[in-house]
Scaffold this motif. Sequence first.
Motif, PDB file in Angstrom:
ATOM      1  N   UNK A  66      82.970  15.990  87.379  1.00 21.09           N
ATOM      2  CA  UNK A  66      82.614  17.342  86.958  1.00 21.09           C
ATOM      3  C   UNK A  66      83.622  17.846  85.932  1.00 21.09           C
ATOM      4  N   UNK A  67      84.913  17.658  86.231  1.00 18.37           N
ATOM      5  CA  UNK A  67      85.953  18.078  85.282  1.00 18.37           C
ATOM      6  C   UNK A  67      85.950  17.200  84.037  1.00 18.37           C
ATOM      7  N   UNK A  68      85.639  15.916  84.198  1.00 18.36           N
ATOM      8  CA  UNK A  68      85.575  15.016  83.046  1.00 18.36           C
ATOM      9  C   UNK A  68      84.459  15.433  82.082  1.00 18.36           C
ATOM     10  N   UNK A  69      83.302  15.818  82.613  1.00 17.32           N
ATOM     11  CA  UNK A  69      82.212  16.258  81.738  1.00 17.32           C
ATOM     12  C   UNK A  69      82.593  17.542  81.009  1.00 17.32           C
ATOM     13  N   UNK A  70      83.341  18.430  81.677  1.00 20.16           N
ATOM     14  CA  UNK A  70      83.863  19.627  81.003  1.00 20.16           C
ATOM     15  C   UNK A  70      84.808  19.250  79.876  1.00 20.16           C
ATOM     16  N   UNK A  71      85.704  18.289  80.146  1.00 18.34           N
ATOM     17  CA  UNK A  71      86.664  17.837  79.136  1.00 18.34           C
ATOM     18  C   UNK A  71      85.947  17.218  77.945  1.00 18.34           C
ATOM     19  N   UNK A 121      95.278  19.550  83.602  1.00 17.22           N
ATOM     20  CA  UNK A 121      96.086  19.937  84.758  1.00 17.22           C
ATOM     21  C   UNK A 121      95.231  19.993  86.022  1.00 17.22           C
ATOM     22  N   UNK A 122      94.018  20.522  85.897  1.00 12.80           N
ATOM     23  CA  UNK A 122      93.105  20.586  87.039  1.00 12.80           C
ATOM     24  C   UNK A 122      92.705  19.196  87.501  1.00 12.80           C
ATOM     25  N   UNK A 123      92.467  18.294  86.558  1.00 11.33           N
ATOM     26  CA  UNK A 123      92.122  16.919  86.899  1.00 11.33           C
ATOM     27  C   UNK A 123      93.284  16.206  87.581  1.00 11.33           C
ATOM     28  N   UNK A 124      94.512  16.533  87.180  1.00  4.08           N
ATOM     29  CA  UNK A 124      95.688  15.954  87.839  1.00  4.08           C
ATOM     30  C   UNK A 124      95.764  16.427  89.287  1.00  4.08           C
ATOM     31  N   UNK A 144      82.490  24.841  95.293  1.00  4.46           N
ATOM     32  CA  UNK A 144      82.770  26.198  94.862  1.00  4.46           C
ATOM     33  C   UNK A 144      84.158  26.296  94.231  1.00  4.46           C
ATOM     34  N   UNK A 145      85.155  25.609  94.828  1.00  3.74           N
ATOM     35  CA  UNK A 145      86.500  25.615  94.259  1.00  3.74           C
ATOM     36  C   UNK A 145      86.496  24.966  92.881  1.00  3.74           C
ATOM     37  N   UNK A 146      85.758  23.880  92.725  1.00  5.38           N
ATOM     38  CA  UNK A 146      85.692  23.197  91.431  1.00  5.38           C
ATOM     39  C   UNK A 146      85.114  24.119  90.357  1.00  5.38           C
ATOM     40  N   UNK A 147      84.056  24.836  90.710  1.00  4.97           N
ATOM     41  CA  UNK A 147      83.441  25.777  89.759  1.00  4.97           C
ATOM     42  C   UNK A 147      84.420  26.895  89.411  1.00  4.97           C
TER      43      UNK A 147
END
Length: 315
Positions: A66-71, A121-124, A144-147
């Motif tokens: 999810x964070x990778x697709x944002x990146x 930083x979030x991905x770390x 929910x936390x990820x969002x």
Amino acid sequence: MIFYYMDPGNDTRILEFLLLGLSEEPELQPLIFGIFLSMYIITVCGNLLIILATISDSHLHTPMYFFLSNLSFVDICLISTIIPKVLVNIQTQSKVITYIGCITQMFFLIHFIVLDGFLLSTMAYDRYVAICHPLHYTVIMHPLLCVLLALGSWTMSALHSLLQTFMTLQLSFCTHTDIPHFFCEFNQVVHLACSDTFINDIVIYFGATLLGGGTFIGILYSYSKIVSSIHKISTSQGKYKAFSTCASHLSVASLFYCTSIGMYLSAADNKNSHSSATASVMYTAVTPMLNAFIYSLRNKDIKRTLRRLIGKETT
């Protein structure tokens, strides 16, 4: 031709800037055009494939991807903020960018660069929870936390960019309008102003220290805990498996911070604007392109999904 207007206080303000680019040699312009166009196409296509892979494969519907697709989306936006204007200027043999265009470009550039740091930083943190607290991973990294983490990253970077842009709008620009870059590099534009930039400098350095330094420290802390946890694993196979889950992110984070530090070190040398512009290429164009390669070539899940997608298209 550079245009000015007179405000009510008889202060002459600039309406256009000149982007000097990487080189003023006419014979080099087709080569520069080809290089930038190639990097742009590779970056957009590579990151779009990553986004497509994470959406299409249900096995990749996890916090990490999810964070990778944002990146990947941010990398597309970052390079799209700069390269199309460069290509248009080379094609039309024009160096002009309007005042509004320059301010707009600076806003999005600051926004996406800061957002890159927040997401890394979030991905770390995600990798820290996965390796150091594997049994509680699904509980801690709740959807929910990820969002909320992603939304917070987008909001904080946008607010910071708005602040920097607002401070720049308070400046007056007079006669010197040449920007020794291929885009409106924030620090260069601010120091072209004929009004006092002391407050702007304070805001710039405070923001860079707080946001850039804060995210960097967060990544260092996460990986210090990760290394400590990996060191406690008894088998070499277990250590390799644990490290392989964060190898791609570590490579991307290292590339991002090394190139950003290199750019600002070169920017500090005002006499060598060519080296600063060259470092900016690495930071704003090469890094987003390499991010797609790193996650495509070093991540088994992404490679497997891409092979399946390409296989479907060819059959």
